[in-house]
Design an enzyme around this catalytic site. Sequence first.
Site, PDB file in Angstrom:
ATOM      1  N   THR A 106       0.801  -1.177   0.146  1.00 25.23           N
ATOM      2  CA  THR A 106       0.044  -0.043  -0.064  1.00 25.23           C
ATOM      3  C   THR A 106       0.869   1.234  -0.027  1.00 25.23           C
ATOM      4  O   THR A 106       1.994   1.194  -0.063  1.00 25.23           O
ATOM      5  CB  THR A 106      -1.192  -0.130   1.362  1.00 25.23           C
ATOM      6  OG1 THR A 106      -1.937   0.832   1.086  1.00 25.23           O
ATOM      7  CG2 THR A 106      -0.289   0.036   2.585  1.00 25.23           C
ATOM      8  N   ASN A 107       0.334   2.432   0.384  1.00 27.03           N
ATOM      9  CA  ASN A 107       0.945   3.547   0.296  1.00 27.03           C
ATOM     10  C   ASN A 107       0.503   4.416   1.557  1.00 27.03           C
ATOM     11  O   ASN A 107      -0.223   4.130   2.078  1.00 27.03           O
ATOM     12  CB  ASN A 107       1.283   4.486  -0.974  1.00 27.03           C
ATOM     13  CG  ASN A 107      -0.183   4.692  -1.412  1.00 27.03           C
ATOM     14  OD1 ASN A 107      -0.993   5.271  -0.887  1.00 27.03           O
ATOM     15  ND2 ASN A 107      -0.527   4.089  -2.618  1.00 27.03           N
ATOM     16  N   HIS A 108       1.165   5.681   1.595  1.00 25.29           N
ATOM     17  CA  HIS A 108       0.710   6.607   2.753  1.00 25.29           C
ATOM     18  C   HIS A 108      -0.411   7.367   2.699  1.00 25.29           C
ATOM     19  O   HIS A 108      -0.895   8.307   3.402  1.00 25.29           O
ATOM     20  CB  HIS A 108       1.974   7.429   3.191  1.00 25.29           C
ATOM     21  CG  HIS A 108       3.183   6.744   3.627  1.00 25.29           C
ATOM     22  ND1 HIS A 108       2.993   6.164   4.904  1.00 25.29           N
ATOM     23  CD2 HIS A 108       4.534   6.742   3.449  1.00 25.29           C
ATOM     24  CE1 HIS A 108       4.204   5.707   5.373  1.00 25.29           C
ATOM     25  NE2 HIS A 108       5.005   5.959   4.367  1.00 25.29           N
ATOM     26  N   SER A 109      -1.092   7.327   1.521  1.00 23.22           N
ATOM     27  CA  SER A 109      -2.417   8.261   1.299  1.00 23.22           C
ATOM     28  C   SER A 109      -3.054   8.158   2.677  1.00 23.22           C
ATOM     29  O   SER A 109      -3.755   6.842   2.815  1.00 23.22           O
ATOM     30  CB  SER A 109      -3.019   7.894  -0.063  1.00 23.22           C
ATOM     31  OG  SER A 109      -4.105   8.516  -0.210  1.00 23.22           O
TER      32      SER A 109
END
Length: 417
Positions: A228-231
């Site tokens: 995933t990512n930090h959004s």
Amino acid sequence: MTGDHQSLDVNRTLRGRRIVLGVTGGIAAYKTPLLVRLLRKAQVDVQVVMTRDAARFVTPLTLGTVSERDVLTDIFPDGAGAGGGSWTRHIELGLWADLLVVAPATAQSIARLAHGFCENMLTAVALAARCPLLVCPAMDHDMYVHPATQANLEILRTRGGIVMPPDHGELASGLIGEGRLPEPEAILERIASAIDESARRKGDLGGRRVLVTAGPTRELIDPVRYITNHSSGKMGYAIAQAAHDRGANVTLVSGPTNIDPPAGVAVVKVQSAAEMFDSVKQEQDADVIVMAAAVADYRPATPSDKKIKKTDGPASLALERTDDILAYLGERRRSGQVLVGFALETSDELAYARQKLEKKNVDMIVVNNPTNEGAQFGGDTNRVAILDRTGSEDELPVMPKARVAHEILDRVVHRLG
Ligand code: CTP
């Protein structure tokens, strides 16, 4: 576009408008009869609501006389200064006003407004109000710059409230610093620009179908692990909320976030890029599509349906590309549809964003750099540049995400014609 208060015709904007003026207990309250006079001269209907402490600095009789309306203080009609009428006045006033102005706003009142207390008429009206809020802080310099006051003001801004910064100068304490209530003429102009902005935006997306995507996606490696990512999703949620406030019929396709869904918006929760793609396709003929989601570019090529066990040696993960949803939309866009993409770059933002405009065939790219102050992941502010196919490139200052959302939608409305 917005923020252009220079050319505003103050009197024309204000004529016939309705304002609730909240006066709270600071020495600067002595300036409010002058503000009320200016408003009345501009043919504004002004309902003054005072806190009990405000009445120590300026009398209800004075403000009642200049406003030509009974001043309100208590929620219940039998209280002193309640002005009679029903006990639901706060609800009626919250619906009646075009703008709620709190001037002067003391540190105490700012804290109450930020945290939703409603023990007096003013704070109750503020909770019931559907109109914008303009707060004019006035207090001693040290109280104004205190992190508690600044954090409370930030809460108000994050919710879309407008904070008019105090002037710098001599304060009642004898100290010099920030904290003076601006002069009534300056407040009058700020009131006019706030009303102008909200009137322009009100309903300008009425009847339009707007699709917004938000948040990260999760790409499964196995049943317990994912990429995933930090959004945080905050930017996309702010856009969905702003579009709803401007009258649009909004669908929000959201990856995993822990934000409460905006009221009145249809929310479709998804996990992976593939699920997001499927949900977007259902709405691909929307009038406006804003792809604010941080969609994964790659996913594990062969996710395991069982938890992968560790071995002694190094491990590797084969990845494959996900479908580029925005590029898909750009290829199939119908005429009149407005397509907005986002870009996140840590260098050469504008150059990359220009390429993305062309490559993905979109109307606008909103680009930000999370290494910049005020644009970090998960924050309530953002600092973006908005690039348009017509060649315009607007680099905006740091502002709350709620305001960035309106800046984007102002341009969308302009393109919709
Ligand atoms: N996007 C998308 N589908 C994907 C990936 C991204 O629709 N599979 C959208 C995002 O929602 C965003 C824009 O495309 O609106 C971002 O473009 P992208 O090329 O992914 O940009 P970055 O990942 O920021 O840049 P790059 O990979 O070029 O470094």
